[in-house]
Design an enzyme around this catalytic site. Sequence first.
Site, PDB file in Angstrom:
ATOM      1  N   TYR A 172       0.875  -1.173   0.000  1.00 31.98           N
ATOM      2  CA  TYR A 172       0.000   0.000   0.000  1.00 31.98           C
ATOM      3  C   TYR A 172       0.911   1.222   0.000  1.00 31.98           C
ATOM      4  CZ  TYR A 172      -3.593   3.324   1.561  1.00 31.98           C
ATOM      5  OH  TYR A 172      -4.447   4.401   1.663  1.00 31.98           O
ATOM      6  N   ASP A 214      -2.420  -1.157  -3.980  1.00 31.67           N
ATOM      7  CA  ASP A 214      -2.800   0.225  -4.264  1.00 31.67           C
ATOM      8  C   ASP A 214      -1.515   1.035  -4.323  1.00 31.67           C
ATOM      9  OD1 ASP A 214      -3.626   2.855  -4.279  1.00 31.67           O
ATOM     10  OD2 ASP A 214      -5.178   2.591  -2.753  1.00 31.67           O
ATOM     11  N   ASN A 216      -1.257   4.124  -5.592  1.00 34.81           N
ATOM     12  CA  ASN A 216      -1.542   5.553  -5.449  1.00 34.81           C
ATOM     13  C   ASN A 216      -0.928   6.413  -6.554  1.00 34.81           C
ATOM     14  OD1 ASN A 216      -3.349   6.453  -3.369  1.00 34.81           O
ATOM     15  ND2 ASN A 216      -1.967   5.544  -1.860  1.00 34.81           N
TER      16      ASN A 216
END
Length: 314
Positions: A172, A214, A216
């Site tokens: 993440y 993820d 980002n």
Amino acid sequence: TATATATATATPTATKKKKAKATVQCITEVVPIPSPLDIKPCAGKVLFKVVSWNVAGLRALLRKDPDTFNDLVAKHDPDVLCIQEHKLQDKNVEGEGEGEENFKKLLDGAGYDAHWAVSTAKLGYSGVACFVKRGSASGAPEVRIGIGNQIGDTEGRVITLDFPKFSMTNVYTPNSGQNLERLDMRTKTWDKEFLSFIKSTRSTTGNPVFWTGDLNVAHKALDCYNDGAKHLAKQAGLTPEERASFTEQLSDGFVDGFRHMYPEAGGHYTYWSQRAGNRAPNKGLRLDYFICEESMVNGGPVRLPPPPHDPGAA
């Protein structure tokens, strides 16, 4: 004087050239593609299936739909289920305290072992987990938490699974922040140290590596429904710095798995602003990825399968 005035009045004034407006796309229609989840194993090969999902708060998700995880693994039978942003602490995972659910046992009855990384730097924040199917044909993995980086380790952002023939990392990636207050940390420290960790895994194990989660960042124009809008250059996940940093990571011998399989597929996003009500009109971003080393798309022993057959294709 009158003549001079008349002459001056008659002289045309110079006109300023107007700047051309930036082209802003609006891609909300989903280009149909065969689902990667429908891929079947090739002859003589073992199919290893991984599902990745940013759950944005595991408690809230399970309160809304207690059976969502069991239904997911029953339907798709993944070898590994990766989740990001579960927002739990150790005490939640272990089920300590009155009324606490033991999240460590989540999917135990479905035949999965759970591995957790939690944030100790901030409560109710970040966190990743991997659910690994017992008895997988790929064998049992060695599990590593973190990357030896303070942010990654104290914010519970990374779990690596070293299988006998390959390694995979669930990550993440830190968000650069609403005011881009973490942009320098993200692009100048995190991205570089994470890539160094991945390359070290590859050299240490001698096996192919990939990472998922993820990340980002909406890398290319097709990964953002309104790419070209002026304000996006100052929006986390869409800044030139983040996009360039991601390009730099890929240039070190890695491939965006989805774009490799579906290079022209527009409208496939993984994040929509709830505040703006963008899910229904599909005004989204693709922030979630599977990043594979090049050998996995160039005929290596561990490789991405070809896309499932599209009946509508020539």
